[in-house]
Design an enzyme around this catalytic site. Structure first.
Site, short mmCIF file in Angstrom:
data_model
loop_
_atom_site.label_atom_id
_atom_site.label_comp_id
_atom_site.label_asym_id
_atom_site.label_seq_id
_atom_site.Cartn_x
_atom_site.Cartn_y
_atom_site.Cartn_z
N ARG B 115 0.83 -1.22 0.03
CA ARG B 115 -0.12 -0.12 -0.03
C ARG B 115 0.94 1.28 0.21
O ARG B 115 0.28 2.41 -0.04
CB ARG B 115 -0.86 -0.07 1.07
CG ARG B 115 -1.91 -1.11 0.98
CD ARG B 115 -3.35 -0.86 1.66
NE ARG B 115 -4.12 -1.88 1.37
CZ ARG B 115 -4.67 -3.16 1.85
NH1 ARG B 115 -3.69 -3.55 2.87
NH2 ARG B 115 -5.13 -3.79 1.16
N TRP B 225 -2.68 -4.37 9.50
CA TRP B 225 -2.34 -4.39 8.06
C TRP B 225 -2.63 -3.06 7.37
O TRP B 225 -2.50 -3.05 6.28
CB TRP B 225 -2.99 -5.64 7.35
CG TRP B 225 -4.64 -5.83 7.64
CD1 TRP B 225 -5.13 -6.53 8.46
CD2 TRP B 225 -5.44 -5.24 6.85
NE1 TRP B 225 -6.54 -6.74 8.11
CE2 TRP B 225 -6.81 -5.77 7.19
CE3 TRP B 225 -5.63 -4.51 5.53
CZ2 TRP B 225 -7.97 -5.42 6.63
CZ3 TRP B 225 -6.73 -3.90 5.06
CH2 TRP B 225 -7.77 -4.38 5.62
N ASN B 243 -9.24 -8.66 12.85
CA ASN B 243 -10.43 -9.76 13.19
C ASN B 243 -9.57 -10.92 14.12
O ASN B 243 -8.59 -11.13 13.77
CB ASN B 243 -10.81 -10.62 12.01
CG ASN B 243 -10.05 -11.24 11.27
OD1 ASN B 243 -9.52 -10.44 10.39
ND2 ASN B 243 -9.96 -12.60 11.33
N ASP B 286 -15.47 -11.14 10.52
CA ASP B 286 -14.38 -10.78 9.90
C ASP B 286 -14.31 -9.46 9.61
O ASP B 286 -13.93 -8.77 8.64
CB ASP B 286 -14.16 -11.66 8.57
CG ASP B 286 -12.77 -11.42 8.06
OD1 ASP B 286 -11.74 -10.70 8.64
OD2 ASP B 286 -12.54 -11.79 6.93
N ASP B 288 -12.49 -6.74 10.49
CA ASP B 288 -11.31 -6.02 10.85
C ASP B 288 -11.44 -4.85 11.19
O ASP B 288 -12.11 -3.93 10.40
CB ASP B 288 -10.04 -6.01 9.65
CG ASP B 288 -9.79 -7.30 9.22
OD1 ASP B 288 -8.64 -7.84 9.55
OD2 ASP B 288 -10.59 -8.13 8.62
N ASN B 373 -13.89 -0.40 4.13
CA ASN B 373 -12.66 -1.24 4.08
C ASN B 373 -11.48 -0.31 4.16
O ASN B 373 -11.43 0.58 4.97
CB ASN B 373 -12.87 -2.39 3.25
CG ASN B 373 -12.10 -3.49 3.56
OD1 ASN B 373 -10.97 -3.53 3.84
ND2 ASN B 373 -12.84 -4.57 3.67
#
Lengths: 260, 521
Positions: B115, B225, B243, B286, B288, B373
């Site tokens: 990223r 992350w 998560n 899930d 996160d 997200n």
């Protein structure tokens, strides 16, 4: 893996801009077998291939600085034993033991410097690199050194011993891409000397001798003078005594970060 | 007169990035993944405005040979752009898109995405697919040092852009879906030596270890992350955690599963946790909680507060006091939310009975892909609004008993599919900072999946992109689309802006390219 540039107009340009071998795979061979294979090669294969692995009249060089389709022991062995269909390469009648030696020789031709146990004292070679030869002024090894020249931290895994020796002793006909020395005068009469990282009709990117990046557009440039020669000296066999030179080779040949 | 000025500026070459620069970046530069430490992604540049954005045209396109779905945020330092592809860093002339150097990691473990980078001094830092932190010389791409963050063969890797705070490089780790425990690290920016590690899962004897049944903490997850934020005055890092594992089977890990699904505040010098706030205790979907925590100083109910806001993947928008971690307010920013009926006064979700994964599948809204997200949100101080990419839609979530297998194998306890009844739909929404009330929304017609994050500029614009490849500029006040450009490839990255010689550029990675725009001269 990036592809090597396919088109090179002049052979000489190809040589100068030749991409480094990435040196991921280790080539293993027995030096004694390779020496024996060398003799067999020169005796049996040079009807077509050139002497000592050079290009021949009817067949290609086997030790050129390029990627080969047949690189593994099995593949080379197969080509010698069974020939290559659709080409002039015949099946060889040589006994199995000789073919094994030939394969070792071909591996040795293609080996990078780190694959050989280059004689000399690497620790002393490092001192030569830092001091007398002054390599560290332009070259970085493992995070230390200058930035104008290429980083040499992996040079032993990227170049053959012959290529290393050549780089130290034979001047390059033209500077490699990304290392062309130049002097730029801008429209407001400032001058920048350094190496050209990239250029085009519209813009110019130069890493100055001040170790800073200078980014210019065409309309900011009054004049560019390109120096015909690379900044890399090629007289180390004269500047250094034979022991120092060998130590330097021993040091450089062991710079193989990708093998660690 | 512009050419002369330009020449003068250009000769003032690329300089080292100091900590002071990182604290107060020159608006012409883009020095952090999220623009600044507070992650507002708001640029003071205002050459491109609501009035002239129609004249925005591509200036250059750089193609990455091995690029597929670039998620990188380019950085710009004095006219040099640095961006990443997994195992690769590119330095370009940001005015022309011409390459200055590139770094290729060898041998390269093929795993993505990456990223982005961090910059400090004369160095560029990246994380790698083989879980290393790598420092390069910013001038020629030479590898200066590398530090192993974790064992790649266990399945760890490092997709996030690092963050430099003082002389430290802060670096997180992925993933959580393999039953690998997360942590956040600080490395010496000069030597690469690791200085501290904060463990996302408390070990035996540590507080909150008992939020994990039995030995489930050993494979607990809690990856880090995505890049977080930093408050220099409080010297606190704010990071979201991923998560718990196995993702969908909560039966084997009863308890709140701290500190998964949390926003944590860590002392930047020591890595000691000052507070945590858990968004989804015992998450089984899930979700996160790594979404960018955005730091804003604003009035809350009449008094000035140091706020932290986050649009969470679980569908709620949270407003916290970032000094203490106190929950102030929370409200859904999506319309389809069926797993909780609201939040308690402490911010804990009030769960709806039965909305947990099952053998035959349970409809869950938002879907596991989340109400949002990794797409960055933005905050515009002029409007006082928080801008977020939102996904409306549900998933069908299933569970089964999984076995942890070391070596980077997935440990998810099954998964989810898109609900056939409520197809996903993407929006860009403006929320009031403190109430979370939706001010406007822009529907990305025909876009169902995540694409670009957002950029806010002082020109009154919000830039966003969609999965069909369009980069679009919206009026920050009204949400009206003022300009749009089809980049030709799906966008999965965050837009950024910079200036060279007074000319403002907007750039974004799209598919295998990076493209830069500016006003047509």
């Amino acid at each position: 893996m990036r592809k090597a540039p396919i088109l090179c107009v002049l052979a000489i340009t190809c040589l100068a801009q030749q991409p480094r071998q990435r040196g991921g795979r280790r080539v293993r061979f027995d030096p004694v077998e390779a020496a024996a294979g060398h003799e067999i090669y020169n005796r049996s294969c040079t009807m077509c291939h050139g002497l000592d692995g050079a290009p021949g009249d009817r067949a290609p060089a086997l030790g050129a600085q390029r990627r080969y389709l047949r690189a593994t022991t099995e593949d080379i062995q197969d080509a010698i034993k069974n020939g290559i269909k659709g080409t002039n390469m015949p099946a060889s009648p040589l006994p199995e033991a000789d073919i094994k030696k030939l394969v070792a020789y071909i591996h040795s031709l293609r080996a990078t410097a780190v694959d050989l146990d280059v004689p000399g004292n690497p620790a002393k070679g490092e001192q030569v690199f830092q001091a007398k030869a002054n390599c560290a002024k332009c070259h970085m090894v493992n995070g230390r050194g200058g930035i104008l020249g290429p980083d040499l931290s992996n040079i032993g895994a990227e170049r053959s011993l012959a290529a290393l020796r050549e780089a130290l002793t034979i001047p390059k006909p033209i500077p490699p891409r990304g290392y062309q020395p130049a002097k730029v005068t801008t429209t407001n009469n400032q001058t920048i000397e350094g190496i050209v990282k990239n250029q085009h009709n519209t813009s110019f990117q130069i890493l100055g001798a001040d170790e800073k990046l200078h980014l210019l557009t065409a309309d900011q440039i009054k004049e560019i003078t390109f120096h015909p020669k690379s900044l890399m000296p090629a007289d180390f066999d004269k500047v250094l005594n034979p022991t120092e030179f060998q130590d330097l080779l021993a040091y450089l040949s062991r710079q193989a970060r990708s093998r660690r | 007169m512009r050419p002369i000025l330009a020449a003068l500026l250009a000769i003032a070459a690329h300089a080292q990035v100091t900590y002071n620069d990182l604290l107060k970046p020159d608006p012409a530069n883009w020095l952090h993944y999220s623009g600044q430490y507070h992650s507002q992604r708001h640029s003071p540049l205002q050459q491109v405005t609501t009035a002239n954005v129609k004249k925005l045209t591509p200036q250059w396109i750089y193609h990455v040979d091995a690029g597929r779905r670039l998620e990188t945020v380019p950085l710009v330092v004095d006219g040099v752009m640095y961006f990443t592809n997994p195992n690769e860093v590119y330095a370009l002339d940001a005015r022309t898109g011409r390459e200055i150097w590139r770094y290729e990691r060898q041998p390269a473990l093929q795993k993505g995405p990456n990223r982005g980078a961090a910059v400090y001094g004369n160095r560029v830092y990246i994380g790698t697919p083989d879980a290393h932190l790598v420092a390069l010389d910013a001038r020629n791409g030479s590898l200066l040092w590398e530090s192993k963050i974790a064992e790649a063969k266990e399945g760890y890797w490092s997709p996030a852009a690092p963050m430099v705070v003082k002389d430290k490089v802060i670096m997180g780790i992925a993933p959580s879906d393999h039953g690998l425990n997360g942590f956040l690290d600080a490395y010496d920016a000069n030597t690469g030596e690791r200085l501290w590690r904060w463990h996302a899962i408390p070990r035996p004897g540590e507080p909150n270890h008992d939020t994990w049944a039995g030995d489930s903490w050993k494979t607990g997850g809690g990856g880090t992350w995505l890049t977080g934020s930093y408050d220099p005055e409080l010297n606190l890092l704010y990071w979201g955690t991923g998560n718990p594992a196995p993702d969908f089977d909560g039966d084997v890990r009863k308890g709140d599963n701290l500190y998964t699904e949390c926003i944590v505040a860590l002392d930047a010098d020591t890595g000691k946790m000052k507070w945590y706030f858990q968004t989804t205790p015992w998450d089984v979907h899930d979700w996160d909680a790594v979404e960018i925590p955005v730091l804003v100083d604003a009035n809350y109910k009449g008094s000035p507060r140091k706020l932290l806001v986050q649009g969470n993947r679980n569908g709620f928008y949270y407003v916290l006091d970032r000094v203490t971690g106190e929950f102030l307010h929370g409200t859904p920013f999506i319309k389809e939310l069926n797993w909780a009926s609201g939040l308690t006064a402490k911010g804990r979700p009030i769960r709806v009975e039965g909305v947990i994964p099952s053998l035959k599948g349970t409809k869950t809204c938002p879907a596991t892909s989340g109400a949002t997200n990794w797409m960055s949100p933005a905050y515009n101080p002029a409007t006082g609004w928080f801008y977020i990419v939102a996904q409306e839609g549900c998933g069908i979530n299933t569970k089964s008993r999984d076995t942890f297998r070391p070596g980077g194998n997935s440990y998810m306890g099954t998964g989810y599919i898109e609900s056939p009844e409520e197809p996903w739909q993407m929006y860009i929404r403006a929320l009031d900072l403190t109430t979370g009330k939706i001010q406007w929304e822009y529907k990305q017609i025909n876009s169902r999946r995540y694409a670009a994050g957002l950029l806010s500029t002082a020109g009154g614009l919000i830039f966003g992109g969609d999965d069909q490849g369009f980069l679009t500029a919206l009026d920050a006040k009204t949400g009206k689309a003022l300009w749009s450009f089809n980049t030709g490839q799906q966008i999965s990255a965050q837009p950024m802006t910079y200036a060279i010689d007074g000319k403002q550029y907007v750039a974004i990675a799209n598919g295998s390219n990076v493209v830069a725009f500016a006003l047509h001269d």
